[in-house]
Design a protein around this motif. Sequence first.
Motif, PDB file in Angstrom:
ATOM      1  N   VAL A  46      47.743  19.217  26.088  1.00 62.02           N
ATOM      2  CA  VAL A  46      48.060  20.557  26.596  1.00 62.02           C
ATOM      3  C   VAL A  46      47.482  20.729  27.993  1.00 62.02           C
ATOM      4  N   GLY A  47      48.300  21.284  28.888  1.00 59.59           N
ATOM      5  CA  GLY A  47      47.866  21.504  30.266  1.00 59.59           C
ATOM      6  C   GLY A  47      47.396  22.926  30.508  1.00 59.59           C
ATOM      7  N   GLU A  48      47.699  23.467  31.678  1.00 65.68           N
ATOM      8  CA  GLU A  48      47.117  24.738  32.109  1.00 65.68           C
ATOM      9  C   GLU A  48      47.725  25.936  31.378  1.00 65.68           C
ATOM     10  N   GLY A  49      46.844  26.864  31.017  1.00 65.87           N
ATOM     11  CA  GLY A  49      47.260  28.103  30.375  1.00 65.87           C
ATOM     12  C   GLY A  49      46.351  29.235  30.823  1.00 65.87           C
ATOM     13  N   GLU A  50      46.303  30.309  30.021  1.00 65.45           N
ATOM     14  CA  GLU A  50      45.465  31.447  30.388  1.00 65.45           C
ATOM     15  C   GLU A  50      45.109  32.260  29.155  1.00 65.45           C
ATOM     16  N   ILE A  51      44.010  32.985  29.272  1.00 64.29           N
ATOM     17  CA  ILE A  51      43.590  33.923  28.239  1.00 64.29           C
ATOM     18  C   ILE A  51      43.345  35.269  28.905  1.00 64.29           C
ATOM     19  N   ILE A  52      43.958  36.321  28.368  1.00 61.54           N
ATOM     20  CA  ILE A  52      43.747  37.670  28.879  1.00 61.54           C
ATOM     21  C   ILE A  52      42.549  38.257  28.147  1.00 61.54           C
ATOM     22  N   VAL A  53      41.476  38.503  28.870  1.00 63.76           N
ATOM     23  CA  VAL A  53      40.229  38.982  28.283  1.00 63.76           C
ATOM     24  C   VAL A  53      40.150  40.495  28.454  1.00 63.76           C
ATOM     25  N   ASP A  54      40.009  41.203  27.345  1.00 64.39           N
ATOM     26  CA  ASP A  54      39.916  42.663  27.379  1.00 64.39           C
ATOM     27  C   ASP A  54      38.477  43.065  27.684  1.00 64.39           C
ATOM     28  N   MET A  55      38.289  43.776  28.800  1.00 64.41           N
ATOM     29  CA  MET A  55      36.948  44.210  29.184  1.00 64.41           C
ATOM     30  C   MET A  55      36.678  45.650  28.754  1.00 64.41           C
ATOM     31  N   GLU A  56      37.677  46.499  28.863  1.00 62.90           N
ATOM     32  CA  GLU A  56      37.607  47.895  28.433  1.00 62.90           C
ATOM     33  C   GLU A  56      39.051  48.385  28.356  1.00 62.90           C
ATOM     34  N   PRO A  57      39.286  49.541  27.669  1.00 66.20           N
ATOM     35  CA  PRO A  57      40.673  50.006  27.542  1.00 66.20           C
ATOM     36  C   PRO A  57      41.395  50.088  28.893  1.00 66.20           C
ATOM     37  N   GLY A  58      42.544  49.397  28.986  1.00 70.00           N
ATOM     38  CA  GLY A  58      43.354  49.419  30.197  1.00 70.00           C
ATOM     39  C   GLY A  58      42.949  48.424  31.257  1.00 70.00           C
TER      40      GLY A  58
ATOM     41  N   GLU B  14      31.250  38.973  29.791  1.00 68.17           N
ATOM     42  CA  GLU B  14      32.602  38.438  29.910  1.00 68.17           C
ATOM     43  C   GLU B  14      32.734  37.126  29.134  1.00 68.17           C
ATOM     44  N   ALA B  15      31.661  36.329  29.106  1.00 64.61           N
ATOM     45  CA  ALA B  15      31.686  35.076  28.338  1.00 64.61           C
ATOM     46  C   ALA B  15      31.869  35.365  26.861  1.00 64.61           C
ATOM     47  N   ALA B  16      31.141  36.359  26.345  1.00 65.45           N
ATOM     48  CA  ALA B  16      31.281  36.721  24.929  1.00 65.45           C
ATOM     49  C   ALA B  16      32.672  37.276  24.653  1.00 65.45           C
ATOM     50  N   ALA B  17      33.203  38.083  25.583  1.00 66.81           N
ATOM     51  CA  ALA B  17      34.548  38.646  25.411  1.00 66.81           C
ATOM     52  C   ALA B  17      35.607  37.543  25.415  1.00 66.81           C
ATOM     53  N   TYR B  18      35.387  36.524  26.238  1.00 68.31           N
ATOM     54  CA  TYR B  18      36.312  35.382  26.295  1.00 68.31           C
ATOM     55  C   TYR B  18      36.339  34.648  24.959  1.00 68.31           C
ATOM     56  N   ILE B  19      35.166  34.366  24.407  1.00 69.14           N
ATOM     57  CA  ILE B  19      35.092  33.673  23.124  1.00 69.14           C
ATOM     58  C   ILE B  19      35.739  34.519  22.030  1.00 69.14           C
ATOM     59  N   ALA B  20      35.462  35.836  22.056  1.00 70.44           N
ATOM     60  CA  ALA B  20      36.021  36.727  21.032  1.00 70.44           C
ATOM     61  C   ALA B  20      37.545  36.735  21.090  1.00 70.44           C
ATOM     62  N   LYS B  21      38.104  36.770  22.311  1.00 73.12           N
ATOM     63  CA  LYS B  21      39.557  36.815  22.438  1.00 73.12           C
ATOM     64  C   LYS B  21      40.183  35.476  22.031  1.00 73.12           C
TER      65      LYS B  21
END
Length: 504
Positions: free
Chosen positions: A118-130, A183-190
Amino acid sequence: MLDLTYEAPKPKVIAGAKHDWELVIGMEVHAQVASQAKLFSGASTKFGAEPNSNVSFVDAAMPGMLPVINEYCIEQAVRTGLGLKADINLVSAFDRKNYFYPDLPQGYQISQLYHPLVGEGEIIVDMEPGIARKVRVERIHVEQDAGKSIHDMDPHMSFVDLNRTGVALMEIVSRPDIRGPEEAAAYIAKLRQILRYLGTCDGNMQNGNLRADVNVSVCLPGQYEKYQETQDFSHLGTRCEIKNMNSMRFIQQAIDYEAKRQIGILEAGGKIDQETRLYDPDKGETRSMRSKEEAHDYRYFPCPDLMPLEIEQGWVDDIAASLPELPDEKKARFVKDFGLSEYDASVLTAEVVNAAYFEEVVTASGDGKLSANWVINELFGRLKKDDTEITDSPVNPSQLAAIIKLIKSDAISGKIAKDLFEIVYTEGGDPEKIVEERGMKQVTDTGAIETAVDEIIAANPAQVEKAKQNPKLAGWFVGQVMKATGGKANPKAVNEIVSAKLGL
């Protein structure tokens, strides 16, 4: 889709004695593939089995044993890549990563360095509503896990359990786009949430099925922007890798400590050694494990026992067509179709089983907002208090929907509904029958309510005069009527009749 604002990464700035410093973080997440058999053998992957009971001749590296690729593990990795909007490479290859350790019987790990699946992708990390941020995924490669060394059974001996040896892992490698511990914790959670929705990894961090190697470095303000322009990693400072993190809380603590440690060394005129470190949660500090090896130190070379892996685009397309609705899509649909706030939709879609439960409730009740309120506040609150998973909830979706329908039809008040919920939770049963059999129906007969109001007004002339002077005191009469009717009177009707009788 939700109307999201994508922010550029905001670095956590740490004030040193001489300079301000910015954090740069990259993640290498090892996710165990949800498969009943290992990557190159048919041995079981069941957790908790007796030591060395899930080991085949291939896993134990017996002479002459050759690996055979488990197609299902590859399918799960492709599914993960598609879920992260990543490129799928139709041709990939396995390599040998050579190093000696007692729990690695082959003396090498079969992995993918040069040609990942698998090559390049992305993860949308939710920081706060909106507000969301995009973290780029560099690659996902498939590899086999090592065994486990056990040092605490005997003070004079170490033991090796090979049950994990050969278990399929997906190593999900991010770009250094993460700029702070939260943000690191939010990334892992997502990432964990997406994997669980896809069914490709159970995300169980306690069992080691999802663990992260966290690369941390610090740089002066402006250096990260130079890296983005030039893609020259030297602008980001020397990184240290914190190995095998399996707790979001510990990840944040380890990053905080490691950043301050590096800043202290740099401001004292020292140099950061590139190394692998471990986090000690008892002491709240990282400690050196070994120098950080480069790829050439592992003497990578193509695995001679495995041909290049070739897959067909049609097969990938079939997997893509079978993908479930993912968290962001489901959250957007809940907001649009059920009129929920983004916050409520986020809570309900945090786990796929929670979302499924809510959908059953709202389908049967026909009221999105009321269903969300009862699932989030009453059900989740009680389950948390009892430390019970929603899959073991004593109240099933049909029962909760029946309670909500009774509220909507004015058959019961909100207060009675909570009493009814408690009965169903502890005793079970059909909510409608319980209301009938126990006389819990709401009193909607205005004549009966008027009689109760008249009696209370007649018995409390002094309170009547006070209420006329201060209309807010009318609530006292409402409370008395509800008390007199055992909480069964329709609160709206009581308020209206009390106001009319007092001339308010």
